[in-house]
Write an enzyme that holds these catalytic residues in place. Structure first.
Site, PDB file in Angstrom:
ATOM      1  N   SER A  27       0.848  -1.193   0.000  1.00 34.66           N
ATOM      2  CA  SER A  27       0.000   0.000   0.000  1.00 34.66           C
ATOM      3  C   SER A  27       0.879   1.236   0.000  1.00 34.66           C
ATOM      4  CB  SER A  27      -0.895   0.020   1.241  1.00 34.66           C
ATOM      5  OG  SER A  27      -1.599   1.252   1.334  1.00 34.66           O
ATOM      6  N   TYR A  33      -1.834  -0.119  10.207  1.00 34.59           N
ATOM      7  CA  TYR A  33      -1.900  -0.533   8.801  1.00 34.59           C
ATOM      8  C   TYR A  33      -0.637  -0.096   8.057  1.00 34.59           C
ATOM      9  CZ  TYR A  33      -3.747  -1.100   4.059  1.00 34.59           C
ATOM     10  OH  TYR A  33      -3.935  -1.481   2.746  1.00 34.59           O
TER      11      TYR A  33
END
Length: 267
Positions: free
Chosen positions: A129, A142
């Site tokens: 990501s 995250y």
């Protein structure tokens, strides 16, 4: 002979989009899900796999090898979102996120490497990501789990180069998927010192996902990587500003970049 592709987390979102695109392009595609029987309309085969269960991982890879004789491409796509003030996220949820986003992909890689060594070829694409390039407020866990997978890839690819096995990262920005529905949200707790700002940022995060790009762009990027003889270490796909934020992180002073992020999130 068409290449055999295994995609973890292939029942929805980005994984499903990748699987459908590669099937259309003539690849022999297997996707995975913890409950494949729920997805009877899948356009490619789904096998049972839970990235938190090493026995499940080995069995899934065995199923692919028995069915198609090899595994040419592994796409580590299975992942989970998590939001909240780091102080208030339960330890069990932090560990669960790392189990899915980091330890799971590592174990899938470890399970597929013997088969790829036997073939003397293979490609592993880790879906990370853009959030993994920076510590984002209320998305810190995250960011950390995806950033760790980026670094693991850098080390891994040097270790497996002698086996003619390639590895790379593909970091998407925000895409219109159902990740928000499956994400762990620490509750916006009334009276919490983070109540107002976390509530505001959480709304911003969900809007970014809802307004994200078509995941078909990620599928197309994967297709191009598969057809690149010597892939780069890192690839990014998403909105220009999201990709450019990684460049800014590299060239701006730390505090200047931090101020930019805080302004974006209205902190």
């Amino acid at each position: 002979m068409s290449k055999v592709v295994l995609i973890t987390g292939g029942s929805s979102g980005i994984g499903k989009s990748i699987g459908e695109f590669l099937t259309y392009k003539g690849y022999d595609v297997y996707g995975t899900s913890r409950t494949p029987e729920r997805y009877t309309d899948s356009k490619f085969r789904l096998v049972a796999l839970d990235v938190a269960d090493t026995t499940s991982i080995k069995k899934a890879i065995q199923t692919v090898v028995e069915g198609s004789g090899r595994v040419d491409v592994l796409i580590n796509n299975a992942g989970a979102g998590i939001t909240g003030p780091i102080e208030e996220i339960p330890d069990v949820e932090i560990k669960r996120n790392f189990e899915t986003n980091l330890f799971g992909p590592i174990n899938v890689i470890k399970a597929v490497l013997p088969q790829m060594r036997l073939q003397n070829s293979g490609l592993i694409i880790n879906i990370t990501s853009i959030a993994g390039y920076m510590g984002l407020p209320y998305r810190g866990i995250y960011s950390a789990s995806k950033g760790a997978l980026e670094l693991i890839t850098e080390a891994f690819r040097m270790e497996i180069k002698d086996f003619n096995i390639r590895m790379t990262n593909l970091a998407p920005g925000d895409f219109a998927t159902n990740i928000a529905a499956g994400r762990y949200h620490a509750p916006v707790t009334k009276g919490s010192p983070y109540e107002t700002k976390y509530g505001s940022v959480l709304k911003n995060i969900d809007e970014d996902v809802d307004n994200g790009n078509d995941p078909a762009l990620v599928a197309n990027a994967v297709f191009k990587i598969i057809n690149t003889p010597y892939p780069k270490i890192h690839y990014k796909v998403g909105a220009f500003l999201q990709k450019f934020s990684v460049v800014l992180k590299r060239i701006l002073p730390d505090k200047t970049y931090e101020k930019m992020l805080m302004k974006h999130y209205k902190l």
